[in-house]
Design an enzyme around this catalytic site. Structure first.
Site, PDB file in Angstrom:
ATOM      1  N   SER A 184       2.316   4.325  -0.588  1.00  0.00           N
ATOM      2  CA  SER A 184       2.916   5.443   0.139  1.00  0.00           C
ATOM      3  C   SER A 184       4.416   5.564  -0.025  1.00  0.00           C
ATOM      4  CB  SER A 184       2.580   5.328   1.630  1.00  0.00           C
ATOM      5  OG  SER A 184       3.096   4.122   2.171  1.00  0.00           O
ATOM      6  N   HIS A 212      -3.286   8.374   0.195  1.00  0.00           N
ATOM      7  CA  HIS A 212      -2.382   9.225  -0.588  1.00  0.00           C
ATOM      8  C   HIS A 212      -2.986   9.639  -1.934  1.00  0.00           C
ATOM      9  CE1 HIS A 212       1.120   8.954   2.081  1.00  0.00           C
ATOM     10  NE2 HIS A 212       0.636   7.765   2.389  1.00  0.00           N
ATOM     11  N   LYS A 243      -3.144  14.201   5.131  1.00  0.00           N
ATOM     12  CA  LYS A 243      -2.181  14.390   4.039  1.00  0.00           C
ATOM     13  C   LYS A 243      -2.621  15.576   3.173  1.00  0.00           C
ATOM     14  CE  LYS A 243      -1.006   9.594   4.593  1.00  0.00           C
ATOM     15  NZ  LYS A 243      -1.860   9.439   5.807  1.00  0.00           N
TER      16      LYS A 243
END
Length: 397
Positions: A184, A212, A243
């Site tokens: 990240s 991610h 995300k």
């Protein structure tokens, strides 16, 4: 009178002195459906700090799905799924996730932190050993601490060091290897093929955090495990909806035996109120877009690659990788804060990341690119950054 909070004030002062204190900034509004610009204190800022990689957080389809679910199911879930049951949207989502990830079953959690802490502390305990990449997310670290298992951190992406540790502790009752797939704060990827080999060689379990990578990598946004064809070689796949999906929540995909076990053992699942139906509905809408709209991933790759190359043409230290996470390594905490403040003054939101989030001496500006950014916006941001560098270099000269 004794100040009961004196020790807190003292510690905050220490953090302030070394530029590690933190505050929460208020965003007045998001400007438009692209999510590329925000308004802070009355000023418009280009948002280069969001994990909204595909630009879905303000997509009208997600908002419409959430609104419709509120009309049908109400605003909140009101209790744990084990107390109150869960709306049919939940079970439908878990089946869709299992199909998408090509695994036997799935389980939805409130967020990534609860997924990691709940799953890790359920899989291992006293007498067990967890082998964790040194740059793994804090939620993984906290899950290991909660588990009371022995915690062995291997050097970042160093499989030789990992094997050394596995050999040393091969007699542990149970062994778990855990890693982010896309890190990240650095934006690089884990060596999953080598981790699978070591998992098999030393009789361990392998858990990966695709937070991610989900929506960004893989033919249908499944993540790095699928992109590498290793999704059936990983024991536990965790991912988030907060995300690239532009929503909220997290999931675990695994074999049925694992999911059945976690349903009875993951305390963060059992003792938490379920996600609101509106959130589950927005995830459904986002999942459809992630699976079907490959153009967003293509554009994200294009914009990320261009911005990374542009920064590399200047004398900046840019982290390796090809993800939309592009760290500009500054080193000094105060200097990183100075860069962030000067970027904001010029109309760019880009946060300074400092220890303990990253190792000491590696403070950075963490840029994140979205599919909805335009080339002209990124070019302008790169120009502003280069001017700031020139100004700061001139000050020191």
């Amino acid at each position: 009178m004794t100040n009961r909070y004196a020790w807190m004030d003292e510690e905050w002062g220490r953090l302030e002195k070394i530029a590690q204190s933190r505050q929460i900034n208020t965003v007045d509004s998001v400007l438009g459906e692209r999510g590329a610009w925000i308004r802070v204190s009355g000023r418009s800022l280009l948002n280069l700090s969001s994990n909204n990689y595909l630009g879905l957080a303000h997509d009208p389809r997600l908002k419409a799905a959430a609104t419709e679910a509120i009309e049908v199911w109400g605003a909140g879930a009101t209790a744990s799924r084990f107390v109150n049951g869960s709306c049919s949207l939940y079970t439908e989502l878990e089946q869709r996730l299992a199909d998408w990830k090509q695994r036997e079953a799935a389980l939805v959690f409130a967020n990534g932190y609860q997924a990691n802490t709940g799953v890790i502390s359920a899989l291992v305990g006293r007498g067990d050993a967890v082998f964790s990449d040194r740059l793994n997310h804090a939620s993984i670290v906290d899950g290991i601490v909660l588990s009371r298992a022995e915690h062995y951190r291997y050097r970042h992406n160093d499989t030789e060091h990992l094997e050394f540790l596995l050999k040393q502790h091969r007699n542990a009752r149970r062994k778990l290897i855990v890693t982010d797939t896309v890190f990240s704060m650095d934006g690089d990827t884990a060596p999953l093929a080598e981790l699978v080999t070591l998992r098999d060689r030393y009789g361990a379990l392998l858990m990966v955090d695709e937070a991610h990578a989900g929506g960004v990598l893989g033919e249908r946004g499944e993540g790095l495990s699928h992109e590498l064809g290793l999704h059936n070689e990983v024991d536990v796949i965790m991912g988030t909806f907060s995300k690239a999906f532009g929503a909220y929540g997290a999931y675990i995909c695994a074999d049925q035996s694992v999911i059945r076990y976690l349903t009875s053992k993951a305390r963060s699942l059992i003792y938490s109120t379920a996600l609101p139906p509106s959130v589950i509905a927005s995830i459904h809408a986002a999942l459809t877009i992630v699976q079907e709209d490959t153009s967003r991933r293509g554009r994200l790759r294009q914009m990320s690659s261009w911005f990374r190359k542009r920064l590399n043409t200047h004398p900046f230290e840019v982290g390796a990788g090809s993800s939309p996470i592009i760290p500009l390594i500054i080193g000094d905490n105060e200097k990183a804060l100075q860069y962030s403040r000067m970027l904001e003054e010029r109309g760019i939101a880009a946060v300074a990341i400092r220890p303990p989030t990253v190792p000491v001496g590696t403070a950075r500006i963490r840029f994140t690119v979205m599919a909805t950014h335009t080339l002209s916006e990124l070019e302008w941001a790169a120009d502003q950054l280069n001017q700031i560098r020139a100004d700061l270099e001139g000050e020191r000269g």
